[in-house]
Design a protein around this motif. Sequence first.
Motif, PDB file in Angstrom:
ATOM      1  N   GLN A 262     -14.591  -3.646  -8.704  1.00 30.02           N
ATOM      2  CA  GLN A 262     -15.305  -2.749  -7.795  1.00 30.02           C
ATOM      3  C   GLN A 262     -14.392  -2.068  -6.770  1.00 30.02           C
ATOM      4  O   GLN A 262     -14.842  -1.213  -6.005  1.00 30.02           O
ATOM      5  N   VAL A 263     -13.112  -2.450  -6.739  1.00 30.95           N
ATOM      6  CA  VAL A 263     -12.181  -1.834  -5.784  1.00 30.95           C
ATOM      7  C   VAL A 263     -11.829  -0.426  -6.268  1.00 30.95           C
ATOM      8  O   VAL A 263     -11.301  -0.244  -7.368  1.00 30.95           O
ATOM      9  N   LYS A 264     -12.119   0.562  -5.429  1.00 31.87           N
ATOM     10  CA  LYS A 264     -11.899   1.964  -5.806  1.00 31.87           C
ATOM     11  C   LYS A 264     -10.533   2.481  -5.377  1.00 31.87           C
ATOM     12  O   LYS A 264      -9.911   3.271  -6.077  1.00 31.87           O
ATOM     13  N   LYS A 265     -10.068   2.048  -4.198  1.00 29.15           N
ATOM     14  CA  LYS A 265      -8.782   2.523  -3.679  1.00 29.15           C
ATOM     15  C   LYS A 265      -8.109   1.405  -2.900  1.00 29.15           C
ATOM     16  O   LYS A 265      -8.772   0.558  -2.300  1.00 29.15           O
ATOM     17  N   ILE A 266      -6.789   1.442  -2.883  1.00 33.28           N
ATOM     18  CA  ILE A 266      -5.999   0.565  -2.023  1.00 33.28           C
ATOM     19  C   ILE A 266      -5.146   1.446  -1.124  1.00 33.28           C
ATOM     20  O   ILE A 266      -4.287   2.188  -1.606  1.00 33.28           O
ATOM     21  N   LEU A 267      -5.409   1.375   0.169  1.00 33.04           N
ATOM     22  CA  LEU A 267      -4.660   2.160   1.149  1.00 33.04           C
ATOM     23  C   LEU A 267      -3.638   1.237   1.785  1.00 33.04           C
ATOM     24  O   LEU A 267      -3.966   0.426   2.656  1.00 33.04           O
TER      25      LEU A 267
END
Length: 352
Positions: A262-267
């Motif tokens: 479910q993780v869409k982005k890693i900033l």
Amino acid sequence: MNIKITGSGSYIPSEVVTNSDFAKHVFLNDDGTPFPQPNDIIAEKFRDITGIEERRYVTDDLNTSDIATIAAQKAIEDAKIDPETLDYIIFAHNFGDVKKGALQADLLPSLATRVKFNLRIKNPKCVAYDMLFGCPGWVEGVIQAQAFIKAGMAKKCLVIGAETLSRVVDMHDRDSMIYSDGAGATIIEATDEAGGILAHETATYAYDEAYYLFFGKSFNDQHHPDVRYIKMHGRKIYEFALSQVPLAMKECLENSGIPISQVKKILIHQANEKMDEAIIQRFYRHFKLTPPEGIMPMSIHKLGNSSVATVPTLYDSIMKGQIENQKLNKGDVIIFASVGAGMNINAIVYQV
């Protein structure tokens, strides 16, 4: 009650400094001997390793607290709040206001107090303080803001990350090409909306790692030995980040109860493109997966490493549609992560 980012703003300095602008610099080894390669070769290798093609510097008339104020004003406007309703101003930086040509940092009064003054906030119950936590300072400021709100001590907090690293670099050190200036700010609020901060993780490794980043003298022995500049043990930082940051992100995600699918982005802190890519690879390896394409937005290529400002400015840029092929939608789960002087690491699992 959930705790969310309800507004964001940033200041990206106007002065663009490309790698070719370092052509006439005299780069030296730490023992003062010259590099055998010409500067164009140094710049080419630098770009291949870090991904940095250009960076931004503030103009001579601006200091860290000035650009922080601009970013803060934008965040306040974006959140549509009255600044008098702010309970805390948490300002993450590392070097204070360093005026152009000055030999000392200026931290009296605190930079958070200066921002409060600049915003003309009268409310004495709006508490302003500085956060010295290396590059992960803004992420840690958000974690502290959440704690204040959960404890019933606050409803609205302004969290800022700003730095003018161009004022504290040794121009004879090729690592000076990494650093840049910038400011990002966010409003953190209690809200009835779904999502917000789902989990967080923080650690300080100081037994062996405390001085991986430090203040040291110029590599040019003709400079005054008591004038200090930002220095780092790059290889040690790289190895530390690869071993510890993915683990912190994994623990944070597991504590959130959110599956990695479910993780869409890693900033992630924009420190070094190759290092960040390796961190993401190792993070996904813990789950026996490979990173999805586009999972890690990057701004380092054009903005360089502005320390505490990289994560909030990256977030703001995506929210404002300023990074090509990158966007965040309501309900998306993202991970904020950072590593820096201390050595400190932290992560937040956040639902937009």
